[in-house]
Each structure stands twice: as C-alpha cells, then as structure tokens.
Design a protein around this motif. Structure first.
Motif, PDB file in Angstrom:
ATOM      1  N   ASN A   5      -5.097  -7.898   8.221  1.00  0.00           N
ATOM      2  CA  ASN A   5      -3.982  -8.596   7.586  1.00  0.00           C
ATOM      3  C   ASN A   5      -3.756  -9.966   8.225  1.00  0.00           C
ATOM      4  OD1 ASN A   5      -0.733  -9.073   7.694  1.00  0.00           O
ATOM      5  ND2 ASN A   5      -1.355  -8.189   5.747  1.00  0.00           N
TER       6      ASN A   5
ATOM      7  N   VAL B  41      -3.449  -5.361  -4.947  1.00  0.00           N
ATOM      8  CA  VAL B  41      -3.424  -6.137  -3.702  1.00  0.00           C
ATOM      9  C   VAL B  41      -2.141  -6.951  -3.550  1.00  0.00           C
ATOM     10  CG1 VAL B  41      -5.936  -6.334  -3.607  1.00  0.00           C
ATOM     11  CG2 VAL B  41      -4.611  -8.152  -4.711  1.00  0.00           C
TER      12      VAL B  41
ATOM     13  N   GLY C 282      -1.386  -3.762  -1.469  1.00  0.00           N
ATOM     14  CA  GLY C 282      -2.707  -3.192  -1.217  1.00  0.00           C
ATOM     15  C   GLY C 282      -2.675  -1.681  -1.156  1.00  0.00           C
TER      16      GLY C 282
ATOM     17  N   SER D 260      -3.225  -5.995   2.612  1.00  0.00           N
ATOM     18  CA  SER D 260      -2.685  -7.282   2.151  1.00  0.00           C
ATOM     19  C   SER D 260      -1.156  -7.311   2.177  1.00  0.00           C
ATOM     20  CB  SER D 260      -3.201  -7.605   0.743  1.00  0.00           C
ATOM     21  OG  SER D 260      -2.909  -6.544  -0.157  1.00  0.00           O
TER      22      SER D 260
ATOM     23  N   GLU E 293     -11.298  -7.534  -3.299  1.00  0.00           N
ATOM     24  CA  GLU E 293     -11.109  -6.200  -2.699  1.00  0.00           C
ATOM     25  C   GLU E 293     -11.493  -5.102  -3.678  1.00  0.00           C
ATOM     26  OE1 GLU E 293      -7.404  -3.325  -1.689  1.00  0.00           O
ATOM     27  OE2 GLU E 293      -7.461  -5.150  -0.452  1.00  0.00           O
TER      28      GLU E 293
END
Length: 338
Positions: free
Chosen positions: A18, A38, A43, A48, A87
C-alpha cells in the motif's frame, strides 16, 4: 555527544504494498490503478486501502468483472504513455486475459523494434491460499517466467514487497508481480533505509537471506520463510544451510546461486508450484549447464507442490504444499544423512 537513532518499524506485507502504491501515485501522475473492487471497496485484500479517497476516480478505477477487457484497456494505456497497475483479484483469473498479457504486452516492445515500450504492472495474489481449491491455488511463476518480454517478480517479505513494487512501477517493461495472499497480514521489521521513498530493489538480483556452508536452499515467495525455518531447525543438528531468496524469477540471478553452490557443493530448490517445467527445474538446468555443476557433490533436489490440481480438503492441501518437514527431509537426503 551525538546519539544515532535508527527507526525500525513492523510493517505487514499488505501495508508495504500500500505504501509503495501511494508513493508512486504521488510521485508520477502517469501512474494509475485499475481492477475489480480496487477503489471504493479498498481492494479485495485491502492492498489499495485509502487510495481512491486520496487520488479519486481518474487514478484508482473500479472495473467490471472482465479481466480480458480491463487488461486490454491497461495495455493500451501503457502503449499510449501511461503507467497502469492492473490488479487481478487472483492470478488464476489472469488466464482470462493471458492473450493481452503475452501477445499484447510482452511482445510489443520487441515487435516494434523498441519503439513502443509497455510500462505496466500486473499484480495480485498468486499460488496456494487456504481452502480455495484447484481454481484459486496455482502458482504462475513458471507460466509467466517462460515468456520473453516479461519481467516476473515474486516477493517474500515486506522489504521485498515495497522495494520490488516501486521498481516494477518505474520499469519501462511489462512486469508480472506475484504476491502471496497468506503473506499479506504477516509483519516484518523495516529499517529506516527501506522506509525511504527513494528505496527500490534492483530487478534481477537475488538476496542471500542466511549465510551457510554445507547446502544451498533456493526459494521464492512464501516458501522462503519455510526455508529459513528449516535452516534454523537443521542448525541445531549441526547442519549449516545457506538460504537464497530469488525475488526475481525473470530475469533470474543464476550468478548468486552458482556462487553459493560453489561454496556449499549442494543445492535444494523449494517452490509452491508444480514440478514439471517449474522454477526449480529451470535452476537445475542452469546449474547443469554452467560452471557450478563441477562443484556439486550430489544431485540437485527439488521440493515442489504435488503434481495434482489442488484438493479442497485441508489435510490434503497441506500434503500438496511443501512444508518445513519436507525441506528438512530433502536436505538430509541430499547430504546423505538418511
């Protein structure tokens, strides 16, 4: 009289990731994050967390559940000069987008004769978690490590996570960043140097986590911790193991492994993935073909996941993933102590 104070903090792997994301979003306005949940949800694994509130919709974007779609958007954005961080909720789902990852991202820089860089990071949890069965438990280090055009990273601790992710985001090549879900909540000590915004770990360089003289253990991701634990147990029996944390799967730092093997004369590789065409198999081949082969006093031994789709039942799952006892057994077998 001056007193030098070194600030050491305990930071989880999740928080290290992070921090790296936050600092790179702040440093470079071309960096943005996209993926499923996200943004507003912080997340799926809270990597995130807080970034959408800080940077807004244009920098942290929720996407539909369509890996092929949002990966294609990210690759196109990278070709246009942005630096996307894409992601996957799990790398198992990257299979839905593998055409974009390989045929679009990995090959474009080469096929354009170097004219079109593709600075993108594909990140998310990889490998076995706990009780999520076959479709959520594969390790993709060997899959993506096979492909020219990609860089493939596999962090173990918080230092790896922080330093490697920052380096990956700044790299002009597509990078596959393989995290481990079971490591997200594990805290590690971070020195003041590692906490610096300027701290990055060079890609393609392994780290010797423990010095030793009798046998080399090479691993990546969560099994690095198992190797260190096994080495500590073996040390009480007078067996001195060196432990190498690969950090980077592609390009692989074979020189560090060779130097260690020339010192210890024995090698055991450890990975959570399947044995056939695996990371350990590649290390075996490179040692066989290189100068370190003449220093081996015994064949290289691989400790891997079982060659089956992951079972759901916990007791079967435990028997499919390398455990500390398996590493200890393989070390003693290699040293002819059984």
């Amino acid at each position: 009289m001056y007193v030098c104070m070194y600030v050491i903090m305990n930071v989880t792997v999740r928080d290290a990731l992070n921090q790296a994301l936050d600092e790179e979003l702040e440093r470079d306005e071309k960096v943005f994050i996209l993926g499923e949940e996200v943004a507003q949800y912080d997340g799926a694994y809270k990597v995130s967390r807080g970034l959408w509130k800080k940077y807004g919709d244009k920098r942290v974007m929720d996407t539909p559940i369509s890996e092929m779609g949002f990966t294609g958007i990210a690759v196109g954005a990278a070709m246009a000069g942005l630096r996307p961080i894409c992601e996957f909720m799990t790398f198992n789902f990257s299979m839905q987008a593998i055409d974009q990852v390989i045929n679009s991202a990995a090959k474009t820089h080469y096929m354009s004769a170097g004219l079109v860089p593709v600075p993108i990071v594909f990140r998310g949890p990889n490998g076995a978690s706990a009780g999520v069965a076959a479709q959520h438990s594969q390790c993709f280090a060997a899959w993506y490590g096979h492909c020219p055009g990609l860089k493939v990273l596999s962090p173990w601790n918080a230092e790896d996570a922080r330093g490697l992710l920052k380096a990956a985001i700044r790299d002009d090549n597509p990078v596959v960043f393989l995290e481990n879900e079971l490591m997200y909540g594990v805290p590690f000590e971070l020195s003041e140097e590692v906490q610096s915004k300027d701290f990055v770990i060079p890609l393609g360089k392994a780290k010797v986590e423990r010095q030793g003289s009798q046998l080399t253990l090479v691993s990546h991701s969560r099994p690095v911790g198992h190797c260190l634990e096994a080495a500590n147990v073996l040390a009480k029996e007078g067996i001195d193991c060196e432990v190498i944390n690969l950090r980077t799967i592609r390009p692989m730092d074979i020189e560090t492994i060779e130097a260690s093997v020339m010192k210890t004369n024995h090698l055991v590789t450890v990975e959570g993935g399947w044995p056939q065409f695996g990371v350990g198999a590649e290390i075996c081949a490179k040692i066989m073909e290189g100068p370190a082969f003449n220093f081996l006093d015994a064949p290289v031994v691989r400790v891997t996941g079982a060659d089956v789709p992951m079972p759901y039942a916990k007791i079967l799952e435990d028997n499919c993933i390398p455990q500390v006892k398996d590493i200890i057994f393989s070390v003693k077998k290699t040293l002819n102590l059984l």
